[in-house]
Scaffold this motif. Structure first.
Motif, mmCIF file in Angstrom:
data_model
loop_
_atom_site.group_PDB
_atom_site.id
_atom_site.type_symbol
_atom_site.label_atom_id
_atom_site.label_comp_id
_atom_site.label_asym_id
_atom_site.label_seq_id
_atom_site.Cartn_x
_atom_site.Cartn_y
_atom_site.Cartn_z
ATOM 1 N N ALA A 56 57.633 39.852 -17.784
ATOM 2 C CA ALA A 56 58.948 40.716 -17.079
ATOM 3 C C ALA A 56 58.966 41.738 -16.993
ATOM 4 O O ALA A 56 57.778 42.778 -17.453
ATOM 5 C CB ALA A 56 59.948 40.445 -18.048
ATOM 6 N N GLY A 57 59.087 42.147 -15.440
ATOM 7 C CA GLY A 57 59.341 43.504 -14.961
ATOM 8 C C GLY A 57 59.643 44.641 -15.297
ATOM 9 O O GLY A 57 60.300 44.587 -16.391
ATOM 10 N N ARG A 58 59.303 45.865 -14.759
ATOM 11 C CA ARG A 58 59.759 46.779 -15.476
ATOM 12 C C ARG A 58 61.237 46.999 -15.304
ATOM 13 O O ARG A 58 61.135 47.151 -14.267
ATOM 14 C CB ARG A 58 58.856 47.649 -13.908
ATOM 15 C CG ARG A 58 59.398 49.676 -14.503
ATOM 16 C CD ARG A 58 58.886 50.374 -14.573
ATOM 17 N NE ARG A 58 57.460 50.623 -14.304
ATOM 18 C CZ ARG A 58 56.590 50.657 -14.914
ATOM 19 N NH1 ARG A 58 56.823 51.897 -16.357
ATOM 20 N NH2 ARG A 58 55.141 50.802 -15.273
ATOM 21 N N PRO A 59 61.485 47.513 -16.437
ATOM 22 C CA PRO A 59 62.836 47.396 -16.253
ATOM 23 C C PRO A 59 63.333 48.350 -15.565
ATOM 24 O O PRO A 59 63.446 49.440 -15.681
ATOM 25 C CB PRO A 59 63.189 47.283 -18.146
ATOM 26 C CG PRO A 59 62.391 47.622 -18.546
ATOM 27 C CD PRO A 59 61.067 47.820 -17.686
ATOM 28 N N LYS A 60 64.598 48.191 -14.802
ATOM 29 C CA LYS A 60 65.594 49.305 -14.194
ATOM 30 C C LYS A 60 66.993 48.988 -14.445
ATOM 31 O O LYS A 60 67.295 48.449 -14.008
ATOM 32 C CB LYS A 60 65.346 48.558 -12.461
ATOM 33 C CG LYS A 60 65.791 49.651 -12.068
ATOM 34 C CD LYS A 60 65.721 49.588 -10.456
ATOM 35 C CE LYS A 60 66.629 50.327 -9.590
ATOM 36 N NZ LYS A 60 66.874 49.960 -7.645
ATOM 37 N N GLU A 61 67.903 49.799 -14.835
ATOM 38 C CA GLU A 61 68.929 49.777 -15.523
ATOM 39 C C GLU A 61 69.076 49.034 -16.242
ATOM 40 O O GLU A 61 70.235 48.507 -16.453
ATOM 41 C CB GLU A 61 70.147 49.541 -14.492
ATOM 42 C CG GLU A 61 69.864 51.460 -13.151
ATOM 43 C CD GLU A 61 70.566 50.407 -11.975
ATOM 44 O OE1 GLU A 61 71.748 49.705 -12.478
ATOM 45 O OE2 GLU A 61 71.616 51.924 -11.058
ATOM 46 N N GLY A 62 67.866 48.130 -17.394
ATOM 47 C CA GLY A 62 68.225 48.166 -18.619
ATOM 48 C C GLY A 62 67.936 46.401 -18.439
ATOM 49 O O GLY A 62 68.316 45.312 -18.805
ATOM 50 N N ALA A 63 67.424 45.606 -16.834
ATOM 51 C CA ALA A 63 67.582 45.021 -16.638
ATOM 52 C C ALA A 63 65.759 44.434 -16.448
ATOM 53 O O ALA A 63 64.965 45.299 -15.536
ATOM 54 C CB ALA A 63 68.285 43.932 -15.468
ATOM 55 N N ALA A 64 64.846 43.926 -16.741
ATOM 56 C CA ALA A 64 64.349 43.062 -17.223
ATOM 57 C C ALA A 64 63.959 42.032 -15.706
ATOM 58 O O ALA A 64 63.304 41.114 -16.422
ATOM 59 C CB ALA A 64 62.845 42.934 -17.937
ATOM 60 N N PRO A 65 62.956 41.962 -14.065
ATOM 61 C CA PRO A 65 63.701 40.999 -13.679
ATOM 62 C C PRO A 65 62.026 40.207 -14.115
ATOM 63 O O PRO A 65 61.297 40.718 -14.560
ATOM 64 C CB PRO A 65 63.169 41.844 -12.419
ATOM 65 C CG PRO A 65 62.356 43.086 -12.739
ATOM 66 C CD PRO A 65 62.964 43.476 -13.222
ATOM 67 N N PRO A 66 62.432 38.604 -14.161
ATOM 68 C CA PRO A 66 61.068 37.943 -13.925
ATOM 69 C C PRO A 66 59.914 38.168 -13.546
ATOM 70 O O PRO A 66 60.253 38.329 -11.863
ATOM 71 C CB PRO A 66 61.807 36.699 -14.037
ATOM 72 C CG PRO A 66 63.362 36.539 -14.158
ATOM 73 C CD PRO A 66 63.550 38.143 -14.058
ATOM 74 N N SER A 67 58.635 37.925 -14.065
ATOM 75 C CA SER A 67 57.519 37.366 -12.727
ATOM 76 C C SER A 67 57.624 36.852 -11.536
ATOM 77 O O SER A 67 57.608 36.128 -12.350
ATOM 78 C CB SER A 67 56.179 37.664 -13.826
ATOM 79 O OG SER A 67 55.053 37.242 -13.117
ATOM 80 N N GLU A 68 57.678 37.551 -11.279
ATOM 81 C CA GLU A 68 57.240 36.927 -9.392
ATOM 82 C C GLU A 68 56.538 35.710 -9.329
ATOM 83 O O GLU A 68 56.159 34.951 -9.028
ATOM 84 C CB GLU A 68 57.002 37.284 -8.203
ATOM 85 C CG GLU A 68 59.349 38.064 -7.384
ATOM 86 C CD GLU A 68 58.923 39.071 -7.140
ATOM 87 O OE1 GLU A 68 57.781 38.946 -5.674
ATOM 88 O OE2 GLU A 68 59.700 39.716 -5.939
ATOM 89 N N ALA A 69 55.282 35.917 -10.224
ATOM 90 C CA ALA A 69 54.042 35.001 -11.013
ATOM 91 C C ALA A 69 53.830 33.973 -11.504
ATOM 92 O O ALA A 69 53.784 32.964 -10.765
ATOM 93 C CB ALA A 69 52.786 35.862 -11.156
ATOM 94 N N ILE A 70 55.368 33.746 -11.869
ATOM 95 C CA ILE A 70 55.793 32.679 -12.211
ATOM 96 C C ILE A 70 56.210 31.755 -11.633
ATOM 97 O O ILE A 70 57.389 31.915 -11.110
ATOM 98 C CB ILE A 70 57.119 32.464 -13.445
ATOM 99 C CG1 ILE A 70 56.106 33.614 -14.896
ATOM 100 C CG2 ILE A 70 57.161 31.086 -14.444
ATOM 101 C CD1 ILE A 70 57.513 33.723 -16.025
ATOM 102 N N ARG A 71 55.832 30.541 -11.306
ATOM 103 C CA ARG A 71 55.449 29.339 -9.971
ATOM 104 C C ARG A 71 55.993 27.834 -11.161
ATOM 105 O O ARG A 71 55.364 27.169 -10.803
ATOM 106 C CB ARG A 71 54.955 29.010 -9.011
ATOM 107 C CG ARG A 71 55.602 31.096 -8.246
ATOM 108 C CD ARG A 71 54.550 31.141 -7.368
ATOM 109 N NE ARG A 71 54.281 32.447 -6.663
ATOM 110 C CZ ARG A 71 54.034 32.786 -5.200
ATOM 111 N NH1 ARG A 71 53.482 31.871 -4.330
ATOM 112 N NH2 ARG A 71 54.431 33.861 -4.938
ATOM 113 N N PRO A 72 57.413 27.855 -11.434
ATOM 114 C CA PRO A 72 56.989 25.923 -12.117
ATOM 115 C C PRO A 72 56.488 25.364 -11.202
ATOM 116 O O PRO A 72 56.972 25.254 -9.559
ATOM 117 C CB PRO A 72 58.490 26.220 -12.701
ATOM 118 C CG PRO A 72 58.994 27.575 -12.752
ATOM 119 C CD PRO A 72 58.455 28.119 -12.019
#
Length: 391
Positions: free
Chosen positions: A126-142
Protein backbone atom coordinates in the motif's frame (compact mmCIF):
# COMPACT_ATOMS: atom_id res chain seq x y z
CA UNK A 1 -19.71 18.99 9.84
CA UNK A 2 -18.60 15.40 9.32
CA UNK A 3 -17.98 14.29 5.77
CA UNK A 4 -16.56 11.13 4.23
CA UNK A 5 -17.21 8.10 2.07
CA UNK A 6 -18.78 4.82 3.11
CA UNK A 7 -17.50 2.02 0.92
CA UNK A 8 -19.17 -1.33 0.33
CA UNK A 9 -16.90 -4.35 0.27
CA UNK A 10 -16.74 -6.79 -2.63
CA UNK A 11 -18.13 -9.51 -0.36
CA UNK A 12 -21.00 -11.27 -2.08
CA UNK A 13 -22.45 -12.93 0.98
CA UNK A 14 -21.89 -13.99 4.57
CA UNK A 15 -23.15 -17.46 5.44
CA UNK A 16 -23.69 -17.86 9.18
CA UNK A 17 -24.82 -20.58 11.56
CA UNK A 18 -24.36 -23.39 9.01
CA UNK A 19 -21.78 -26.22 8.90
CA UNK A 20 -18.64 -25.02 7.11
CA UNK A 21 -18.16 -28.09 4.90
CA UNK A 22 -21.56 -27.94 3.27
CA UNK A 23 -21.46 -24.15 3.01
CA UNK A 24 -18.06 -24.14 1.29
CA UNK A 25 -19.15 -26.85 -1.14
CA UNK A 26 -22.35 -24.99 -2.00
CA UNK A 27 -20.51 -21.72 -2.55
CA UNK A 28 -17.82 -23.36 -4.68
CA UNK A 29 -20.57 -24.83 -6.83
CA UNK A 30 -22.38 -21.50 -7.01
CA UNK A 31 -19.33 -19.64 -8.33
CA UNK A 32 -18.45 -22.45 -10.74
CA UNK A 33 -15.13 -23.40 -9.13
CA UNK A 34 -13.73 -26.77 -10.21
CA UNK A 35 -10.23 -26.66 -8.71
CA UNK A 36 -10.30 -25.53 -5.09
CA UNK A 37 -7.06 -25.02 -3.17
CA UNK A 38 -7.13 -24.79 0.64
CA UNK A 39 -4.82 -22.68 2.81
CA UNK A 40 -4.46 -23.12 6.56
CA UNK A 41 -2.05 -23.46 9.47
CA UNK A 42 -0.40 -26.57 10.83
CA UNK A 43 -2.69 -26.68 13.87
CA UNK A 44 -5.95 -26.27 11.93
CA UNK A 45 -4.77 -28.82 9.35
CA UNK A 46 -4.91 -31.47 12.08
CA UNK A 47 -8.48 -30.65 13.09
CA UNK A 48 -11.76 -32.33 12.08
CA UNK A 49 -12.82 -28.96 10.64
CA UNK A 50 -10.35 -29.10 7.77
CA UNK A 51 -11.06 -32.78 7.11
CA UNK A 52 -14.76 -31.97 6.88
CA UNK A 53 -14.22 -29.12 4.41
CA UNK A 54 -11.86 -31.14 2.22
CA UNK A 55 -14.22 -34.10 2.33
CA UNK A 56 -17.19 -31.94 1.37
CA UNK A 57 -15.28 -30.52 -1.60
CA UNK A 58 -14.61 -34.02 -2.90
CA UNK A 59 -13.10 -34.03 -6.37
CA UNK A 60 -12.96 -30.23 -6.45
CA UNK A 61 -10.15 -30.24 -3.89
CA UNK A 62 -6.77 -30.01 -5.65
CA UNK A 63 -4.40 -29.32 -2.79
CA UNK A 64 -3.72 -27.84 0.65
CA UNK A 65 -1.00 -25.55 1.95
CA UNK A 66 -0.76 -25.83 5.74
CA UNK A 67 2.44 -23.85 6.30
CA UNK A 68 1.10 -20.40 7.19
CA UNK A 69 2.57 -19.13 10.45
CA UNK A 70 1.82 -16.22 12.80
CA UNK A 71 1.81 -12.68 11.44
CA UNK A 72 1.64 -13.84 7.79
CA UNK A 73 5.33 -13.76 6.75
CA UNK A 74 6.13 -13.05 3.11
CA UNK A 75 7.79 -16.47 2.60
CA UNK A 76 4.49 -18.15 3.46
CA UNK A 77 2.69 -15.96 0.92
CA UNK A 78 5.14 -16.89 -1.84
CA UNK A 79 5.14 -20.60 -1.00
CA UNK A 80 1.35 -20.79 -0.84
CA UNK A 81 1.01 -18.96 -4.15
CA UNK A 82 3.52 -21.31 -5.77
CA UNK A 83 1.56 -24.39 -4.70
CA UNK A 84 -1.79 -22.89 -5.74
CA UNK A 85 -0.28 -21.97 -9.12
CA UNK A 86 1.05 -25.50 -9.63
CA UNK A 87 -2.38 -26.90 -8.74
CA UNK A 88 -4.03 -24.64 -11.36
CA UNK A 89 -6.48 -23.51 -8.68
CA UNK A 90 -9.50 -21.43 -9.66
CA UNK A 91 -10.63 -20.72 -6.07
CA UNK A 92 -8.82 -20.58 -2.72
CA UNK A 93 -10.48 -21.40 0.59
CA UNK A 94 -8.70 -19.96 3.63
CA UNK A 95 -9.45 -21.85 6.85
CA UNK A 96 -7.96 -20.34 9.98
CA UNK A 97 -7.32 -17.15 11.89
CA UNK A 98 -6.17 -13.72 10.84
CA UNK A 99 -2.68 -14.84 9.84
CA UNK A 100 -4.03 -17.47 7.45
CA UNK A 101 -6.61 -15.14 5.96
CA UNK A 102 -4.24 -12.19 5.52
CA UNK A 103 -1.57 -14.40 3.95
CA UNK A 104 -4.14 -15.81 1.54
CA UNK A 105 -5.25 -12.32 0.51
CA UNK A 106 -1.72 -11.49 -0.60
CA UNK A 107 -1.33 -14.91 -2.22
CA UNK A 108 -4.04 -13.68 -4.56
CA UNK A 109 -1.91 -10.63 -5.39
CA UNK A 110 1.12 -12.89 -5.96
CA UNK A 111 -0.92 -15.06 -8.31
CA UNK A 112 -2.35 -12.09 -10.21
CA UNK A 113 1.06 -10.45 -10.59
CA UNK A 114 3.09 -13.67 -11.03
CA UNK A 115 5.27 -12.89 -8.01
CA UNK A 116 7.61 -15.79 -7.20
CA UNK A 117 10.09 -14.24 -4.72
CA UNK A 118 9.50 -12.26 -1.54
CA UNK A 119 11.08 -9.16 -3.10
CA UNK A 120 8.61 -9.42 -6.00
CA UNK A 121 5.91 -8.23 -3.57
CA UNK A 122 7.60 -4.85 -2.98
CA UNK A 123 5.75 -2.92 -5.74
CA UNK A 124 2.36 -4.03 -4.43
CA UNK A 125 2.56 -2.64 -0.90
CA UNK A 126 0.00 0.00 0.00
CA UNK A 127 1.08 3.57 -0.65
CA UNK A 128 2.40 6.10 1.80
CA UNK A 129 -0.26 6.92 4.40
CA UNK A 130 -1.99 10.27 4.19
CA UNK A 131 -4.32 11.26 7.02
CA UNK A 132 -4.37 7.64 8.13
CA UNK A 133 -5.37 6.14 4.79
CA UNK A 134 -2.93 3.97 2.87
CA UNK A 135 -4.02 3.82 -0.77
CA UNK A 136 -3.72 0.44 -2.51
CA UNK A 137 -0.82 0.14 -4.89
CA UNK A 138 -1.74 1.13 -8.44
CA UNK A 139 0.61 -1.63 -9.60
CA UNK A 140 -1.92 -4.30 -8.59
CA UNK A 141 -3.87 -5.15 -11.73
CA UNK A 142 -5.96 -8.30 -11.43
CA UNK A 143 -6.73 -10.16 -14.66
CA UNK A 144 -10.31 -10.34 -15.89
CA UNK A 145 -10.62 -13.87 -14.50
CA UNK A 146 -8.84 -13.04 -11.23
CA UNK A 147 -8.81 -15.89 -8.73
CA UNK A 148 -10.68 -15.03 -5.50
CA UNK A 149 -11.13 -16.62 -2.11
CA UNK A 150 -13.64 -17.90 0.43
CA UNK A 151 -12.83 -17.54 4.14
CA UNK A 152 -13.77 -19.79 7.05
CA UNK A 153 -12.48 -17.97 10.15
CA UNK A 154 -11.56 -19.96 13.24
CA UNK A 155 -10.80 -16.95 15.49
CA UNK A 156 -12.27 -13.51 16.12
CA UNK A 157 -9.63 -11.32 14.46
CA UNK A 158 -12.08 -10.23 11.70
CA UNK A 159 -9.36 -10.16 9.01
CA UNK A 160 -11.82 -11.59 6.50
CA UNK A 161 -14.01 -8.49 6.61
CA UNK A 162 -11.62 -6.01 5.05
CA UNK A 163 -9.70 -5.54 1.82
CA UNK A 164 -6.31 -5.03 3.44
CA UNK A 165 -3.77 -7.49 4.80
CA UNK A 166 -0.91 -7.10 7.24
CA UNK A 167 2.12 -9.04 6.00
CA UNK A 168 5.42 -9.34 7.88
CA UNK A 169 8.63 -8.67 5.98
CA UNK A 170 11.32 -10.76 7.72
CA UNK A 171 14.05 -8.68 6.08
CA UNK A 172 13.14 -5.68 8.22
CA UNK A 173 11.04 -7.06 11.08
CA UNK A 174 8.04 -4.91 10.15
CA UNK A 175 4.46 -5.54 9.15
CA UNK A 176 3.32 -3.88 5.93
CA UNK A 177 -0.10 -3.30 4.45
CA UNK A 178 -1.32 -4.66 1.13
CA UNK A 179 -4.72 -3.75 -0.23
CA UNK A 180 -7.05 -4.20 -3.17
CA UNK A 181 -10.81 -4.38 -3.28
CA UNK A 182 -10.73 -7.92 -4.73
CA UNK A 183 -8.57 -9.50 -2.04
CA UNK A 184 -11.53 -9.49 0.31
CA UNK A 185 -13.28 -12.90 0.27
CA UNK A 186 -16.19 -13.40 -2.11
CA UNK A 187 -17.88 -15.39 0.64
CA UNK A 188 -17.35 -15.58 4.41
CA UNK A 189 -18.60 -18.63 6.29
CA UNK A 190 -19.28 -18.01 9.98
CA UNK A 191 -19.73 -21.47 11.46
CA UNK A 192 -19.57 -21.46 15.29
CA UNK A 193 -18.37 -25.06 15.18
CA UNK A 194 -15.35 -23.92 13.14
CA UNK A 195 -13.97 -22.39 16.35
CA UNK A 196 -14.13 -25.63 18.39
CA UNK A 197 -10.47 -26.52 17.84
CA UNK A 198 -9.31 -22.97 18.63
CA UNK A 199 -7.49 -22.86 21.99
CA UNK A 200 -9.32 -20.88 24.65
CA UNK A 201 -6.51 -18.32 24.99
CA UNK A 202 -6.52 -17.66 21.25
CA UNK A 203 -10.29 -17.38 21.08
CA UNK A 204 -10.45 -14.94 23.98
CA UNK A 205 -7.44 -12.85 22.93
CA UNK A 206 -8.68 -12.43 19.36
CA UNK A 207 -11.99 -11.49 20.94
CA UNK A 208 -10.07 -8.67 22.64
CA UNK A 209 -8.73 -7.75 19.22
CA UNK A 210 -12.36 -7.39 18.12
CA UNK A 211 -12.98 -5.21 21.20
CA UNK A 212 -9.99 -3.12 20.05
CA UNK A 213 -11.50 -2.75 16.55
CA UNK A 214 -14.73 -1.46 18.08
CA UNK A 215 -13.27 0.76 20.80
CA UNK A 216 -10.71 2.58 18.67
CA UNK A 217 -13.31 3.40 16.02
CA UNK A 218 -15.98 4.32 18.55
CA UNK A 219 -13.49 6.71 20.20
CA UNK A 220 -12.31 8.19 16.92
CA UNK A 221 -12.82 11.88 16.26
CA UNK A 222 -14.27 10.88 12.87
CA UNK A 223 -16.90 8.50 14.30
CA UNK A 224 -20.36 9.02 12.81
CA UNK A 225 -23.75 7.37 13.41
CA UNK A 226 -23.01 4.23 11.38
CA UNK A 227 -19.77 3.70 13.30
CA UNK A 228 -21.36 4.48 16.65
CA UNK A 229 -24.17 2.03 15.98
CA UNK A 230 -22.08 -0.91 14.78
CA UNK A 231 -19.22 -0.45 17.24
CA UNK A 232 -21.53 0.03 20.22
CA UNK A 233 -23.51 -3.10 19.40
CA UNK A 234 -20.25 -5.00 18.88
CA UNK A 235 -19.04 -4.02 22.34
CA UNK A 236 -22.33 -4.98 23.95
CA UNK A 237 -22.14 -8.44 22.40
CA UNK A 238 -18.43 -8.99 23.06
CA UNK A 239 -18.44 -7.72 26.66
CA UNK A 240 -21.17 -10.23 27.50
CA UNK A 241 -20.20 -13.15 25.27
CA UNK A 242 -16.46 -13.31 26.02
CA UNK A 243 -16.87 -14.09 29.76
CA UNK A 244 -19.81 -16.36 28.91
CA UNK A 245 -17.67 -18.28 26.44
CA UNK A 246 -14.95 -18.80 29.04
CA UNK A 247 -17.55 -20.11 31.50
CA UNK A 248 -19.52 -22.24 28.99
CA UNK A 249 -17.29 -23.09 26.00
CA UNK A 250 -19.76 -25.65 24.63
CA UNK A 251 -22.54 -23.10 24.14
CA UNK A 252 -23.00 -22.67 20.39
CA UNK A 253 -25.21 -19.59 20.67
CA UNK A 254 -22.48 -17.77 22.58
CA UNK A 255 -19.92 -18.69 19.92
CA UNK A 256 -22.22 -17.28 17.26
CA UNK A 257 -22.71 -14.10 19.33
CA UNK A 258 -18.93 -13.73 19.38
CA UNK A 259 -18.82 -14.06 15.60
CA UNK A 260 -21.54 -11.45 15.20
CA UNK A 261 -19.71 -9.16 17.62
CA UNK A 262 -16.50 -9.59 15.65
CA UNK A 263 -18.34 -8.87 12.39
CA UNK A 264 -19.89 -5.69 13.77
CA UNK A 265 -16.58 -4.58 15.29
CA UNK A 266 -14.93 -4.36 11.90
CA UNK A 267 -17.92 -2.89 10.05
CA UNK A 268 -16.92 0.68 10.74
CA UNK A 269 -13.72 0.15 8.81
CA UNK A 270 -15.55 0.43 5.51
CA UNK A 271 -16.68 3.91 6.51
CA UNK A 272 -13.24 5.43 6.38
CA UNK A 273 -12.94 5.56 10.17
CA UNK A 274 -9.59 4.09 11.06
CA UNK A 275 -8.02 2.64 14.19
CA UNK A 276 -5.36 4.36 16.27
CA UNK A 277 -2.28 3.84 18.41
CA UNK A 278 -3.32 0.53 19.94
CA UNK A 279 -3.32 -1.04 16.49
CA UNK A 280 -0.21 0.72 15.23
CA UNK A 281 1.86 -0.28 18.27
CA UNK A 282 0.29 -3.73 18.17
CA UNK A 283 1.45 -4.26 14.60
CA UNK A 284 5.04 -3.61 15.69
CA UNK A 285 4.76 -5.80 18.78
CA UNK A 286 3.71 -8.65 16.53
CA UNK A 287 6.22 -8.17 13.74
CA UNK A 288 9.29 -7.17 15.79
CA UNK A 289 8.68 -8.86 19.14
CA UNK A 290 6.59 -11.90 18.22
CA UNK A 291 3.68 -11.00 20.50
CA UNK A 292 0.57 -12.98 19.50
CA UNK A 293 -1.98 -11.00 17.50
CA UNK A 294 -4.70 -10.82 20.13
CA UNK A 295 -2.36 -10.23 23.06
CA UNK A 296 -1.20 -6.96 21.54
CA UNK A 297 -4.65 -5.49 22.12
CA UNK A 298 -4.82 -6.88 25.65
CA UNK A 299 -1.63 -5.08 26.69
CA UNK A 300 -1.99 -1.86 24.69
CA UNK A 301 -5.64 -0.80 24.47
CA UNK A 302 -6.13 0.27 28.13
CA UNK A 303 -2.94 2.36 28.11
CA UNK A 304 -3.78 3.97 24.76
CA UNK A 305 -7.19 4.92 26.14
CA UNK A 306 -5.59 6.48 29.22
CA UNK A 307 -3.08 8.42 27.14
CA UNK A 308 -5.82 9.63 24.76
CA UNK A 309 -8.26 10.66 27.51
CA UNK A 310 -7.41 14.39 27.45
CA UNK A 311 -8.35 14.47 23.77
CA UNK A 312 -11.46 12.30 23.57
CA UNK A 313 -13.08 11.85 27.00
CA UNK A 314 -16.55 12.36 25.49
CA UNK A 315 -15.89 9.68 22.88
CA UNK A 316 -14.55 7.24 25.44
CA UNK A 317 -17.78 7.60 27.40
CA UNK A 318 -19.54 5.93 24.46
CA UNK A 319 -17.42 2.84 25.06
CA UNK A 320 -18.27 2.89 28.77
CA UNK A 321 -21.96 3.14 27.89
CA UNK A 322 -21.65 0.13 25.55
CA UNK A 323 -20.14 -1.83 28.44
CA UNK A 324 -23.21 -0.84 30.45
CA UNK A 325 -21.16 1.17 32.99
CA UNK A 326 -21.15 4.81 31.85
CA UNK A 327 -19.56 6.09 35.09
CA UNK A 328 -16.48 3.84 34.81
CA UNK A 329 -13.55 4.89 32.60
CA UNK A 330 -13.32 2.89 29.39
CA UNK A 331 -9.67 2.02 30.09
CA UNK A 332 -10.64 0.42 33.41
CA UNK A 333 -13.46 -1.53 31.78
CA UNK A 334 -11.19 -2.94 29.09
CA UNK A 335 -8.46 -3.76 31.61
CA UNK A 336 -11.05 -5.43 33.84
CA UNK A 337 -12.29 -7.55 30.95
CA UNK A 338 -8.71 -8.62 30.20
CA UNK A 339 -8.26 -9.68 33.84
CA UNK A 340 -11.60 -11.50 33.93
CA UNK A 341 -10.56 -13.51 30.89
CA UNK A 342 -7.16 -14.36 32.39
CA UNK A 343 -5.22 -12.72 29.56
CA UNK A 344 -1.90 -10.83 29.78
CA UNK A 345 -2.41 -7.17 30.65
CA UNK A 346 1.08 -5.69 30.67
CA UNK A 347 4.03 -5.62 28.26
CA UNK A 348 6.11 -7.44 30.86
CA UNK A 349 3.57 -10.29 30.73
CA UNK A 350 4.36 -10.85 27.04
CA UNK A 351 8.12 -10.57 27.42
CA UNK A 352 8.62 -7.00 26.17
CA UNK A 353 10.91 -4.88 28.32
CA UNK A 354 11.90 -1.24 28.31
CA UNK A 355 15.02 -2.06 26.31
CA UNK A 356 12.76 -2.49 23.26
CA UNK A 357 10.66 0.65 23.73
CA UNK A 358 12.68 2.99 21.51
CA UNK A 359 12.78 0.50 18.65
CA UNK A 360 9.05 -0.17 18.94
CA UNK A 361 8.26 3.55 19.04
CA UNK A 362 10.34 4.36 15.97
CA UNK A 363 8.80 1.53 13.95
CA UNK A 364 5.28 2.45 15.08
CA UNK A 365 5.72 5.92 13.58
CA UNK A 366 5.75 4.28 10.14
CA UNK A 367 2.37 2.62 10.72
CA UNK A 368 -0.59 4.40 9.12
CA UNK A 369 -2.81 3.98 12.19
CA UNK A 370 -0.66 6.47 14.13
CA UNK A 371 -2.09 9.21 11.94
CA UNK A 372 -5.62 8.33 13.09
CA UNK A 373 -4.95 8.54 16.81
CA UNK A 374 -7.37 10.96 18.55
CA UNK A 375 -4.54 12.62 20.48
CA UNK A 376 -1.93 13.57 17.88
CA UNK A 377 1.36 11.65 17.96
CA UNK A 378 4.19 13.67 16.48
CA UNK A 379 7.18 11.51 17.32
CA UNK A 380 8.55 8.35 18.97
CA UNK A 381 8.81 10.00 22.39
CA UNK A 382 5.02 10.06 22.69
CA UNK A 383 4.77 6.40 21.73
CA UNK A 384 7.28 5.66 24.49
CA UNK A 385 4.95 7.46 26.93
CA UNK A 386 2.19 5.04 25.98
CA UNK A 387 4.52 2.05 26.27
CA UNK A 388 5.53 3.20 29.75
CA UNK A 389 1.86 3.19 30.77
CA UNK A 390 1.63 -0.40 29.55
CA UNK A 391 4.92 -1.58 31.05
Amino acid sequence: MLSGIHGHQDIERVVYGRPAGGAVRAEAERVGARRVFVTTSKSVAQSPLLAGIVGALGGRHVGTYAGITAHSPRPCVIEGARLAREAAADLIVAVGGGSVIDATKVMLVALWQKATRIEDLDPYRAGRPKEGAAPPSEAIRPPADAIRMIAVPTTLSAAEFNAYAGITDPRHGIKESFGHRLIVPRVIVLDPAATFATPMDLMLSTGLKAVDHAVERLCSQQAHPFVIGTASEALKLLAKALPAHKARPDDMETRLDLQFGMWLSIGAGTSGVGVGASHSIGHVLGAACGVPHGHTSCVMLPSVLRWNLPANADRQKRASEAFGQPAVPAADLVAGLVRTLGLPGRLADVGVGRDRFREIAEKAMHDRAVLNNPRPISGPAQVVEILELAA
